[in-house]
Design a protein around this motif. Structure first.
Motif: not given
Length: 73
Positions: A39-57
């Protein structure tokens, strides 16, 4: 009231609270770690586009970026 009786009643009260908390925790429904990890992996994959740690600010919206550069005279 004697000091020993007060200490004893406080100890009994603390023990009752601990037992009540343990009963509450024992009654919780738990899921298996493998299911929680999936469930955690699925949540992270679904929300990776909005994650500033992955996409930057964006520099324009970064509240921590210095407004002015430091100039030494």
């Amino acid at each position: 009231m004697e000091a020993g009786k007060v200490y004893s009643s406080n100890t009994v009260l603390q023990a009752r609270k601990a037992v009540e908390q343990l009963r509450l925790e024992a009654g919780l429904e738990r899921i298996k770690i493998s299911a929680a990890a999936a469930q955690l992996v699925q949540y992270c994959q679904e929300n990776r586009r909005g994650d500033p740690l992955l996409t930057g600010i964006a520099a324009s919206s970064n509240p921590f970026k210095d407004k002015k550069t430091c100039v030494l005279l």
